[in-house]
Structure formats: C-alpha cells, structure tokens
Design an enzyme around this catalytic site. Structure first.
Site, PDB file in Angstrom:
ATOM      1  CD  GLN A  99      69.960 -38.370 110.739  1.00 54.51           C
ATOM      2  OE1 GLN A  99      68.916 -37.845 111.359  1.00 54.51           O
ATOM      3  NE2 GLN A  99      71.199 -38.358 111.310  1.00 54.51           N
ATOM      4  CB  CYS A 105      69.783 -34.941 112.464  1.00 61.43           C
ATOM      5  SG  CYS A 105      70.392 -34.449 114.175  1.00 61.43           S
ATOM      6  CG  HIS A 259      66.826 -35.379 116.151  1.00 57.75           C
ATOM      7  ND1 HIS A 259      67.602 -35.846 115.175  1.00 57.75           N
ATOM      8  CD2 HIS A 259      65.348 -35.442 115.382  1.00 57.75           C
ATOM      9  CE1 HIS A 259      67.061 -36.149 113.941  1.00 57.75           C
ATOM     10  NE2 HIS A 259      65.739 -35.858 114.331  1.00 57.75           N
ATOM     11  CG  ASN A 283      62.720 -36.372 112.664  1.00 57.41           C
ATOM     12  OD1 ASN A 283      63.828 -36.498 112.240  1.00 57.41           O
ATOM     13  ND2 ASN A 283      62.137 -37.531 113.535  1.00 57.41           N
ATOM     14  CD1 TRP A 285      66.718 -39.191 111.559  1.00 58.26           C
ATOM     15  CD2 TRP A 285      65.173 -39.645 113.076  1.00 58.26           C
ATOM     16  NE1 TRP A 285      67.439 -39.032 112.678  1.00 58.26           N
ATOM     17  CE2 TRP A 285      66.563 -39.517 113.681  1.00 58.26           C
ATOM     18  CE3 TRP A 285      64.136 -40.234 113.936  1.00 58.26           C
ATOM     19  CZ2 TRP A 285      66.775 -39.525 115.098  1.00 58.26           C
ATOM     20  CZ3 TRP A 285      64.545 -40.369 115.509  1.00 58.26           C
ATOM     21  CH2 TRP A 285      65.851 -40.038 115.620  1.00 58.26           C
TER      22      TRP A 285
END
Length: 545
Positions: A99, A105, A259, A283, A285
């Site tokens: 991300q 997300c 998230h 995740n 990210w």
C-alpha cells in the site's frame, strides 16, 4: 465429489454463470485490441483521454489540485522509473501488493487474496501483457459490475514523487501489474480519491462476480476454522478486520483496527503434543506484523515438527504472519468470505446455481418509499415476486418441512463515483413476505399493515451491499428493497441465488400514485410525520395540494 473436482467446479463458476463473463463489455466503448494496434502502427504510446494523466484523475478534495498531498506529483511511465520494467516478475504473488499513500487497504487486501487463485487472477489480470513484446503503453483489466464484466483500459502513466510510485507498489520495484490494476479500478470509480475507504466484500465481488458472506466472531458458527480452511481450499477470497467505532488504532501486538487484512492460509500443527490451529494473515502495507505467539520470531516454532516448520515458517518483513486461531478470534472481530459459487462451506457438494438479476431504481416521489418505519410510503418501494416450487435435495436434519435455500444480495449502484458530489452510501435493507394467492400486482399499503415479513434483513447497512442466506419453505414470496429514509434517490441491482430453478418477476405498479411529484410527495411525508392520515392511493385529486 472429490476435493479436486469440487475446487474446479467452484473456480469454473467465474466463467460460467456468476459473473456473466461470456459477454465482456468494453468500458467507455474503448476497444483494447483496436487501440493497441493503432498505437503499434503509428509508433506512438497510448494516452488515455478518458482517464488523463492530470489532477482530475487524482481526486477532488483530499487529492484535489490544491491539496498539499498532490503537490509535486509527476506522471511517469515505468521505463522512466526503472531500466527493465516487467508486467509480472516471476509470477504474481501476494507480496507484490504494498500500500502506498492511498487509503485503499480494502482493495489491496482483496487483490493480495486474488493471487492465491490463479484461475481468477488470470481472468482479472490478463497475463499476455508486457513491457517488451508489442509494448504500446496500453494495458487492460477486467472487473465485475452489477451483473456484467467490464474490460477497463488504462495507459501506463502512473503518479510518482521523487522517482517513486505514490500509490500501490511491488516489493519487486520493477514490477507494475498491481499499480496498473489499481489505476484501472480508480478509472472505473472516477478517481484515485474515490478509492479511499471501502469494504473487502466490495473489492472481492468486483474481482470475481461472486457472493460474499460475513462472519462476526461473537455469532460465528462453532466450526469457523473448518469453514475458513475449506474456503481457502475452494479458491474463495478471504479477509478480516478489527471493527471499532473509533479511528484507526494500533494494538499492543502491532495490529490495526479499521484496517483490512488478507487471510492467506490455515494449517494445523502438532505443538507440544497438542493440535494447534494456525491462521496466516497479511497486512497490505507489506510491513507491521503481529508480534504475539506464532509471529515470525516467536519461540513456538521451535517446538513443532521441523518439516512443518520449514514449510510454514518464514522470517521476513513482508506484512505476512501466522497466529493461533484462538488469538485470531480474540484480536479480529470479522471475517469476510467471497465464494465463487454460493455453495455453503459446510457442505461437500457443489451445485449448479441459478441466479436471477434485477436492476431497479428508488426515485423520489415514485419508488423511494423508505423503510417499514414509514408505512404511508413504504409500499411504494419496488416489489419483486418469487416462487419457490421445488425444495432442495439436501435438507437439514432439523428442518420441519421441505425448504429451499436462497441467497438475496441487494447492491446499490455507482455510489462510489458520486463521492465527488459529496454523496455517500445509502443505508439499505430488504424484507421478504410470504404470499397467499395474491395477484401479480403491486401490493398496497393495506397488505403491509396486516402482514409481517418472514425475513427482515437484520441490519440496515450503510454499505454497497446487503446480503444473507435463508432457508424458506416452498411457496410464493415478495421481496421489498428499501432505503432507510423515504425520498432518497438511487439505483440498485438485486441478485437472488437458488439451487433449484425459481420463478421471479418485477411487480409493476398499476396505480398512478407512483407518479406523484417530489414536491407533493414531500408534503405527504410531512403529513405522515405529524400524524395525519394520508393513504396516497385514496387521494381524490393530487392538485389539491
């Protein structure tokens, strides 16, 4: 049916029914092959006039032309960023999705899950694209939208700052399929900013044409772990999140509320002679991982079979981690599963599903009657009649009478594109009523005042879709989709899934009161609010107002 055949049957659903993939529509009438051929013949690189490399494609407020977040952004093609750009480098994997500076997300977690199912991935992301062979600066992707597949074209000019991608990027810095897919989805929804904030189910369904179901840990079935395992084996897409009413917060174990995470694996291991259920999470990210038991550096890995440890355990800062299922249930509140077919995950049989799809409109003063809390106007909502004639073959043992399983999904259309007008999702829901020998006409207020619904979608949701699974006895039923308030304009599609063939139809109104103007309808609504009687169809002359 064998496990392999069961999985193949599910995967085939994306190309044979659920997503209606046989008739892909050229989005904005742009023909990929024709445009690419034209660029190759002229020796020029494609520039997309329908989604230009300019501020309007970035956004309108937070990413608007005067926002500090967009200052210094330069649109560049991949070969201006790296010496040897690749569309896909050594296969598309979940670690390709990291991300950037965009709150999407929910989309990225879904795309990461997409990489676990090769059949779907190759449909959404056609792999015969390259920065080398026949390169013309043009790429395309497929997304499902309200009953049809759209082929969305983009050029490869991407937003950058200081020579780096601003939004989605890959760990492999010379790989660009993810960034281009994000751009195509932004084009579909109007801008990059339109992608800020969303749900896993929305992205899952747009990538598969499937149907989503949600599980809250407080009310989940006792065999949730087995359901998750089976979903992963069947190629379903899974995600999870921590639902709170507060802003994004970090827990003591490095998890983030509000998230979206991908669920990428579920395995059982023998830990100190006990069977331990593990679940793998990622995740989007690409960093910030769980630090509790079974995390990358946890001691638990020392006490399992070395062969299992070598297979499962990987110490890398890539956003992916394992945790025990017991910790998972304590930490995460919700699991989202998008099935390629609506077959229940507690059943070993794959069905040939039937789907009825209707498109409808809520229009002020006509068909926007609001929820059952507004009896004077509720009956003016669109009405859909269904007939369940044949019970399912596999009945639940506890069923008192033969039943038909049905999934009803009510989805509002194109609201994300309206964010530029400060419009958000409407709060929507639906009721299902049992009918007894009613004619095929729009039912009046009297019917709803004397009949209670057999199904009332248990929560009005301010999301794109309200969907759930029901078991209903044979018979005739009426589905009434609604917005929470009267006089709210919107478009929707209604999907009805069933194992057996059902009859379904839109019930047309035979009254003229659906043509009441917005102005007069608002006056009628005010009369209801202040307690005055207003049976619309009994008004002698609408001009009296």
């Amino acid at each position: 049916m064998s496990a392999v055949a069961f999985k193949l049957a599910r995967e085939k659903a994306i190309l044979d029914g659920l997503g209606s993939s046989g008739n892909t529509v050229k989005y904005l009438n742009q023909d990929f092959e024709a445009l690419k051929k034209q660029c190759l013949l002229s020796g020029t690189l494609f520039k997309d006039e329908k989604f230009p490399a300019c501020p309007s494609s970035l956004g309108y407020k937070e990413l608007g032309p005067y926002s500090s977040k967009t200052q210094g952004i330069i649109w560049k093609r991949p070969q201006e960023l790296v010496p040897n750009p690749q569309f896909i480098e050594r296969g598309a994997t979940r670690t390709d999705i990291c991300q950037g500076a965009l709150g999407d997300c929910w989309l990225l977690a879904a795309v990461a899950s997409l990489t676990l199912n090769e059949a779907i991935l190759e449909w959404v992301v056609p792999h015969d694209q390259s920065f080398q062979k026949d390169y013309a600066g043009i790429f395309h992707f497929k997304f499902w939208q309200y009953g049809e597949w759209l082929d969305v074209i983009v050029d490869d000019r991407l937003p950058t700052k200081n020579g780096q991608l601003v939004f989605l990027y890959s760990k492999e810095r010379n790989e660009f399929w993810g960034a281009l897919l994000e751009k195509a989805y932004a084009k579909l929804n109007g801008s990059y900013e339109a992608l800020i904030g969303g749900t896993l189910t929305e992205a899952f369904e747009d990538c598969t044409g499937g149907i989503c179901e949600s599980y809250n840990h407080n009310s989940a079935p006792p065999k949730l772990y087995q359901i998750i395992q089976k979903a992963l084996q069947a190629g379903s897409l899974l995600g999870c999140f921590i639902n709170t009413s507060e802003k994004v917060q970090k827990t003591s174990k490095q998890l983030f509320s509000r998230h979206a995470y991908s669920v990428t694996g579920a395995e059982e291991v023998t830990y100190r002679r006990w069977l331990e259920e593990l679940i793998r999470i990622r995740n989007p990210w690409g960093e910030c991982e769980w630090t509790g038991a079974w995390s990358d550096n946890a001691l638990e890995w020392k006490y399992i079979n070395p062969k299992q440890r070598n297979t499962l355990h990987r110490q890398a800062i890539d956003g992916e981690f394992w945790m025990s299922f017991s910790d998972f249930k304590k930490q995460f509140t919700n699991v989202e599963i998008c099935n390629l077919s609506p077959d229940p995950l507690i059943c070993n049989q794959a069905h040939k599903w039937n789907m009825k799809l209707f498109h409808g409109t809520w229009q002020s003063g006509s068909t926007a009657g609001g929820s059952p809390d507004y009896p004077a106007t509720y009956w003016t909502n669109p009405q859909f009649k269904i007939k369940l004639e044949e019970p399912d073959d596999d009945q639940e043992a506890s069923a008192c009478e033969p039943c038909c399983m049905m999934i009803v999904g009510l989805m509002q259309k194109n609201r994300r594109r309206q964010k530029i007008k400060a419009e958000d999702w409407l709060k929507i829901g639906y009721c299902i009523y049992q009918l007894e020998n009613q004619a095929d006409v729009n039912l009046s207020r009297e019917f709803f005042s004397t009949n209670k619904p057999v199904v009332h979608f248990d929560r009005e949701v301010c999301l794109r879709e309200a969907s759930s699974r029901f078991h209903l006895p044979q018979g005739e039923y009426l589905i009434v989709p609604y917005t929470s308030q009267p006089f709210q304009d919107g478009h929707f599609c209604l999907r009805i899934f069933s194992v057996k063939q059902i009859k379904a139809q839109y019930v047309f109104s035979t009254t003229t009161c659906h043509k009441v103007s917005c102005h007069f309808a608002w006056k009628l609504f005010n009369m209801c609010v202040f307690g005055r009687e207003c049976l619309i169809c009994d008004l002698p002359d609408i001009t009296e107002f």
